[in-house]
Design a protein around this motif. Structure first.
Motif, short mmCIF file in Angstrom:
data_model
loop_
_atom_site.label_atom_id
_atom_site.label_comp_id
_atom_site.label_asym_id
_atom_site.label_seq_id
_atom_site.Cartn_x
_atom_site.Cartn_y
_atom_site.Cartn_z
N ALA A 86 9.60 -30.24 19.19
CA ALA A 86 9.60 -28.77 19.24
C ALA A 86 10.68 -28.20 18.33
CB ALA A 86 9.79 -28.30 20.68
N LEU A 87 11.89 -28.77 18.39
CA LEU A 87 12.98 -28.28 17.56
C LEU A 87 12.68 -28.47 16.08
CD1 LEU A 87 15.96 -27.25 17.38
CD2 LEU A 87 16.61 -29.66 17.32
N SER A 88 12.22 -29.64 15.71
CA SER A 88 11.92 -29.94 14.32
C SER A 88 10.82 -29.03 13.78
CB SER A 88 11.51 -31.41 14.19
OG SER A 88 11.11 -31.71 12.90
N SER A 89 9.77 -28.86 14.55
CA SER A 89 8.67 -27.98 14.12
C SER A 89 9.11 -26.53 14.05
CB SER A 89 7.48 -28.14 15.05
OG SER A 89 6.97 -29.45 14.96
N GLY A 90 9.96 -26.12 14.97
CA GLY A 90 10.49 -24.75 14.95
C GLY A 90 11.34 -24.48 13.72
N ILE A 91 12.16 -25.45 13.36
CA ILE A 91 12.99 -25.30 12.16
C ILE A 91 12.12 -25.22 10.92
CG2 ILE A 91 14.63 -26.53 10.69
CD1 ILE A 91 16.00 -27.49 13.28
N ILE A 92 11.13 -26.08 10.82
CA ILE A 92 10.25 -26.07 9.66
C ILE A 92 9.46 -24.77 9.58
CG2 ILE A 92 8.20 -27.19 8.65
CD1 ILE A 92 10.83 -28.67 8.19
N TYR A 93 8.91 -24.33 10.71
CA TYR A 93 8.15 -23.08 10.72
C TYR A 93 9.04 -21.90 10.33
CZ TYR A 93 5.39 -19.13 12.26
OH TYR A 93 4.71 -17.95 12.29
N GLY A 94 10.23 -21.84 10.89
CA GLY A 94 11.16 -20.76 10.55
C GLY A 94 11.54 -20.79 9.08
N TYR A 95 11.72 -21.98 8.54
CA TYR A 95 12.12 -22.09 7.14
C TYR A 95 11.04 -21.57 6.20
CZ TYR A 95 13.60 -24.05 2.71
OH TYR A 95 13.95 -24.18 1.40
N TYR A 96 9.81 -22.05 6.37
CA TYR A 96 8.80 -21.62 5.39
C TYR A 96 8.25 -20.23 5.67
CZ TYR A 96 4.68 -22.92 8.25
OH TYR A 96 3.72 -23.00 9.22
N SER A 97 8.30 -19.76 6.90
CA SER A 97 7.72 -18.44 7.16
C SER A 97 8.76 -17.32 7.13
CB SER A 97 6.98 -18.42 8.49
OG SER A 97 7.89 -18.56 9.56
N LEU A 98 9.95 -17.58 7.62
CA LEU A 98 10.96 -16.52 7.68
C LEU A 98 11.90 -16.51 6.48
CD1 LEU A 98 11.88 -16.82 11.46
CD2 LEU A 98 10.30 -15.22 10.38
N ILE A 99 12.29 -17.68 6.01
CA ILE A 99 13.23 -17.73 4.89
C ILE A 99 12.50 -17.66 3.55
CG2 ILE A 99 14.97 -19.15 3.74
CD1 ILE A 99 15.82 -20.10 6.52
N LEU A 100 11.52 -18.55 3.36
CA LEU A 100 10.82 -18.58 2.07
C LEU A 100 9.71 -17.54 1.98
CD1 LEU A 100 10.50 -22.38 1.32
CD2 LEU A 100 12.22 -20.77 0.52
N LYS A 101 9.15 -17.16 3.10
CA LYS A 101 8.07 -16.17 3.17
C LYS A 101 6.90 -16.56 2.27
CE LYS A 101 11.06 -12.52 4.55
NZ LYS A 101 12.22 -11.86 4.17
N VAL A 102 6.50 -17.84 2.36
CA VAL A 102 5.35 -18.29 1.59
C VAL A 102 4.07 -18.00 2.36
CG1 VAL A 102 6.63 -20.12 0.42
CG2 VAL A 102 5.41 -20.64 2.51
N ASP A 103 2.98 -17.86 1.63
CA ASP A 103 1.67 -17.69 2.26
C ASP A 103 1.16 -19.08 2.59
OD1 ASP A 103 -0.73 -16.75 3.18
OD2 ASP A 103 -1.58 -16.43 1.18
N GLU A 104 1.12 -19.40 3.87
CA GLU A 104 0.76 -20.75 4.30
C GLU A 104 -0.64 -21.15 3.90
OE1 GLU A 104 -0.14 -17.87 7.45
OE2 GLU A 104 1.76 -18.39 6.53
N GLU A 105 -1.52 -20.19 3.70
CA GLU A 105 -2.90 -20.51 3.29
C GLU A 105 -2.95 -21.09 1.88
OE1 GLU A 105 -5.39 -20.60 5.38
OE2 GLU A 105 -4.00 -19.89 6.91
N ASP A 106 -1.97 -20.76 1.05
CA ASP A 106 -1.91 -21.34 -0.29
C ASP A 106 -1.54 -22.82 -0.26
OD1 ASP A 106 -2.50 -18.87 -1.32
OD2 ASP A 106 -0.41 -18.36 -1.81
N PHE A 107 -0.97 -23.26 0.85
CA PHE A 107 -0.50 -24.64 0.97
C PHE A 107 -1.27 -25.44 2.00
CE2 PHE A 107 3.01 -22.10 -0.61
CZ PHE A 107 3.37 -22.82 -1.73
N GLY A 108 -2.42 -24.95 2.43
CA GLY A 108 -3.25 -25.70 3.36
C GLY A 108 -3.14 -25.25 4.81
#
Length: 129
Positions: A77-99
């Protein structure tokens, strides 16, 4: 320097420079929401973030002496939360572009789980036996 097929050495030098600068990676890019990411670069960054989290969490769980399967779930849970926060909140990437979320959240998951368990078992065994 070898000449290119066109016979112009300047064009081959320019082509070499363009290939080297095709997708440069700098550490400032890690926190820049405006940066362009390709799928491989983002996957590598997410993979190594998970490895670092797995290493530290494994050492912590082994040193504290935590036991039980609940800590494996807590790590996931912690690892997935960190990853989700990183790519969605910090990088603000569109996840659909990456699968999609599933592909990004799975990046490096099993390797980090293995590293977490290895560090946890080794730290626990060395510190408490």
């Amino acid at each position: 320097m070898k000449e290119s097929k066109s016979g112009n050495p300047k064009s081959s030098l320019k082509q070499l420079q363009n290939n080297e600068n095709a997708s440069p990676f700098t550490y400032s890019k890690l926190l820049d929401p405006e940066a362009d990411w390709d799928k491989d670069q983002l996957g590598d960054v997410l993979h190594w973030i998970r490895q670092v989290v797995g290493l530290f969490c494994g050492l912590f769980c082994g040193a504290v002496p935590l036991v039980g399967g609940i800590w494996v779930l807590a790590f996931l849970a912690l690892s997935s939360g960190i990853i989700y926060g990183y790519y969605s909140l910090i990088l603000k990437v569109d996840e659909e572009d990456f699968g999609g979320h599933g592909a990004l959240l799975q990046e490096g998951l099993f390797a980090s789980l293995t590293l977490f368990l290895l560090c946890w078992i080794l730290a626990y065994s060395l510190a408490h036996f």
